[in-house]
Scaffold this motif. Structure first.
Motif, PDB file in Angstrom:
ATOM      1  N   ALA A  71       0.859  -1.190   0.000  1.00  0.00           N
ATOM      2  CA  ALA A  71       0.000   0.000   0.000  1.00  0.00           C
ATOM      3  C   ALA A  71       0.891   1.235   0.000  1.00  0.00           C
ATOM      4  CB  ALA A  71      -0.914   0.005   1.221  1.00  0.00           C
ATOM      5  N   VAL A  72       0.698   2.094  -0.994  1.00  0.00           N
ATOM      6  CA  VAL A  72       1.463   3.325  -1.091  1.00  0.00           C
ATOM      7  C   VAL A  72       0.598   4.462  -0.550  1.00  0.00           C
ATOM      8  CG1 VAL A  72       2.627   4.917  -2.656  1.00  0.00           C
ATOM      9  CG2 VAL A  72       2.701   2.454  -3.104  1.00  0.00           C
ATOM     10  N   HIS A  73       1.068   5.090   0.508  1.00  0.00           N
ATOM     11  CA  HIS A  73       0.390   6.222   1.126  1.00  0.00           C
ATOM     12  C   HIS A  73       1.228   7.480   0.870  1.00  0.00           C
ATOM     13  CE1 HIS A  73      -2.295   3.496   3.317  1.00  0.00           C
ATOM     14  NE2 HIS A  73      -1.227   2.751   3.541  1.00  0.00           N
ATOM     15  N   SER A  74       0.682   8.635   1.146  1.00  0.00           N
ATOM     16  CA  SER A  74       1.429   9.873   0.912  1.00  0.00           C
ATOM     17  C   SER A  74       2.662   9.973   1.812  1.00  0.00           C
ATOM     18  CB  SER A  74       0.532  11.088   1.118  1.00  0.00           C
ATOM     19  OG  SER A  74       0.018  11.106   2.436  1.00  0.00           O
ATOM     20  N   GLU A  75       2.589   9.368   3.006  1.00  0.00           N
ATOM     21  CA  GLU A  75       3.696   9.498   3.953  1.00  0.00           C
ATOM     22  C   GLU A  75       4.551   8.239   4.114  1.00  0.00           C
ATOM     23  OE1 GLU A  75       0.145   7.900   5.974  1.00  0.00           O
ATOM     24  OE2 GLU A  75       0.444   9.622   4.686  1.00  0.00           O
ATOM     25  N   HIS A  76       4.124   7.105   3.576  1.00  0.00           N
ATOM     26  CA  HIS A  76       4.908   5.879   3.703  1.00  0.00           C
ATOM     27  C   HIS A  76       4.391   4.796   2.751  1.00  0.00           C
ATOM     28  CE1 HIS A  76       1.475   5.022   6.367  1.00  0.00           C
ATOM     29  NE2 HIS A  76       1.712   3.742   6.104  1.00  0.00           N
ATOM     30  N   VAL A  77       5.163   3.722   2.665  1.00  0.00           N
ATOM     31  CA  VAL A  77       4.723   2.513   1.969  1.00  0.00           C
ATOM     32  C   VAL A  77       4.572   1.434   3.028  1.00  0.00           C
ATOM     33  CG1 VAL A  77       5.334   0.728   0.283  1.00  0.00           C
ATOM     34  CG2 VAL A  77       5.884   3.124  -0.187  1.00  0.00           C
ATOM     35  N   ARG A  78       3.427   0.770   3.033  1.00  0.00           N
ATOM     36  CA  ARG A  78       3.216  -0.332   3.971  1.00  0.00           C
ATOM     37  C   ARG A  78       3.378  -1.649   3.218  1.00  0.00           C
ATOM     38  NH1 ARG A  78      -0.854  -1.099   8.836  1.00  0.00           N
ATOM     39  NH2 ARG A  78       0.773   0.233   9.681  1.00  0.00           N
ATOM     40  N   VAL A  79       4.197  -2.508   3.790  1.00  0.00           N
ATOM     41  CA  VAL A  79       4.392  -3.870   3.295  1.00  0.00           C
ATOM     42  C   VAL A  79       3.767  -4.793   4.320  1.00  0.00           C
ATOM     43  CG1 VAL A  79       6.100  -5.667   2.812  1.00  0.00           C
ATOM     44  CG2 VAL A  79       6.555  -3.291   2.127  1.00  0.00           C
ATOM     45  N   GLY A  80       2.952  -5.722   3.865  1.00  0.00           N
ATOM     46  CA  GLY A  80       2.376  -6.724   4.742  1.00  0.00           C
ATOM     47  C   GLY A  80       2.555  -8.098   4.121  1.00  0.00           C
ATOM     48  N   VAL A  81       2.852  -9.068   4.947  1.00  0.00           N
ATOM     49  CA  VAL A  81       2.937 -10.455   4.491  1.00  0.00           C
ATOM     50  C   VAL A  81       2.042 -11.279   5.410  1.00  0.00           C
ATOM     51  CG1 VAL A  81       4.413 -12.474   4.155  1.00  0.00           C
ATOM     52  CG2 VAL A  81       5.242 -10.196   3.513  1.00  0.00           C
ATOM     53  N   GLY A 125      -3.553 -17.765  10.440  1.00  0.00           N
ATOM     54  CA  GLY A 125      -2.220 -17.227  10.247  1.00  0.00           C
ATOM     55  C   GLY A 125      -1.965 -15.906  10.930  1.00  0.00           C
ATOM     56  N   ARG A 126      -1.069 -15.144  10.311  1.00  0.00           N
ATOM     57  CA  ARG A 126      -0.586 -13.899  10.903  1.00  0.00           C
ATOM     58  C   ARG A 126      -0.180 -12.947   9.791  1.00  0.00           C
ATOM     59  NH1 ARG A 126       1.251 -12.369  15.653  1.00  0.00           N
ATOM     60  NH2 ARG A 126       1.124 -14.456  16.515  1.00  0.00           N
ATOM     61  N   ARG A 127      -0.380 -11.657  10.048  1.00  0.00           N
ATOM     62  CA  ARG A 127       0.119 -10.612   9.151  1.00  0.00           C
ATOM     63  C   ARG A 127       1.278  -9.929   9.862  1.00  0.00           C
ATOM     64  NH1 ARG A 127      -4.196  -7.884   8.471  1.00  0.00           N
ATOM     65  NH2 ARG A 127      -4.648  -8.541   6.337  1.00  0.00           N
ATOM     66  N   VAL A 128       2.410  -9.851   9.181  1.00  0.00           N
ATOM     67  CA  VAL A 128       3.542  -9.068   9.656  1.00  0.00           C
ATOM     68  C   VAL A 128       3.658  -7.885   8.701  1.00  0.00           C
ATOM     69  CG1 VAL A 128       5.999  -9.044  10.206  1.00  0.00           C
ATOM     70  CG2 VAL A 128       4.674 -11.146  10.536  1.00  0.00           C
ATOM     71  N   TRP A 129       3.758  -6.681   9.252  1.00  0.00           N
ATOM     72  CA  TRP A 129       3.746  -5.484   8.420  1.00  0.00           C
ATOM     73  C   TRP A 129       4.879  -4.546   8.827  1.00  0.00           C
ATOM     74  CZ3 TRP A 129       3.421  -1.084  11.219  1.00  0.00           C
ATOM     75  CH2 TRP A 129       2.884  -1.194  12.505  1.00  0.00           C
ATOM     76  N   ALA A 130       5.209  -3.675   7.894  1.00  0.00           N
ATOM     77  CA  ALA A 130       6.214  -2.642   8.161  1.00  0.00           C
ATOM     78  C   ALA A 130       5.871  -1.399   7.347  1.00  0.00           C
ATOM     79  CB  ALA A 130       7.605  -3.141   7.795  1.00  0.00           C
ATOM     80  N   ASP A 131       6.080  -0.236   7.948  1.00  0.00           N
ATOM     81  CA  ASP A 131       5.895   1.049   7.279  1.00  0.00           C
ATOM     82  C   ASP A 131       7.269   1.634   6.979  1.00  0.00           C
ATOM     83  OD1 ASP A 131       3.151   0.821   7.516  1.00  0.00           O
ATOM     84  OD2 ASP A 131       3.035   2.065   9.318  1.00  0.00           O
ATOM     85  N   ILE A 132       7.500   1.930   5.708  1.00  0.00           N
ATOM     86  CA  ILE A 132       8.782   2.439   5.275  1.00  0.00           C
ATOM     87  C   ILE A 132       8.607   3.870   4.775  1.00  0.00           C
ATOM     88  CG2 ILE A 132      10.759   2.077   3.741  1.00  0.00           C
ATOM     89  CD1 ILE A 132       8.511  -0.795   4.174  1.00  0.00           C
TER      90      ILE A 132
END
Length: 137
Positions: A71-81, A125-132
């Protein structure tokens, strides 16, 4: 007509070979939607989180799969697996590493290059996410 997509996800087979496909998928999606300084970092985070899903969860077992969410946001990109789950929660390994260590640093890398990261249990399961965040965001 042009449709600007800000979120995209894809299902991958839970195999090591899928990690390079996930990186390529990420690069193709993020490259024109975020600053140049961010693309390599997002790709690195994708690589680490997908590797963890394949190596440390049921996603890496026979017939396993994982979902990559971007997900591309104005302030960051979120990656989720999203993976099929594991017996333990993901944690950063903060033990000292030798110069020859080739594994065990994935979440430490994610934590270092991300503004924030976390995980959440799902029904399956599980979602692991990070905001870059990039320098120009």
């Amino acid at each position: 007509m042009v449709i600007d997509v800000e979120r995209l996800s894809r299902l991958f087979a839970g195999r090591r070979e899928s990690i390079s496909d996930a990186r390529a998928f990420t690069r193709a999606f993020v490259v024109d939607r975020s600053p140049d300084d961010l693309v390599d970092t997002v790709e690195l985070v994708v690589s680490e989180l997908c590797t963890n899903a394949v190596e440390h969860t049921a996603s890496g077992e026979e017939g396993g799969q994982f979902v990559l969410e971007l997900a591309v946001h104005s302030e960051h990109v979120r990656v989720g697996v999203v993976d099929f789950g594991a017996h333990t929660e993901p944690t950063v390994n903060d033990e000292p590493f030798g110069v020859d260590a080739v594994s065990g640093r994935g979440l430490l890398i994610v934590e270092t290059v991300s503004k924030a990261w976390g995980s959440e249990r799902l029904r399956v399961g599980r979602r692991v996410w990070a905001d870059i965040v990039g320098a120009s965001m």
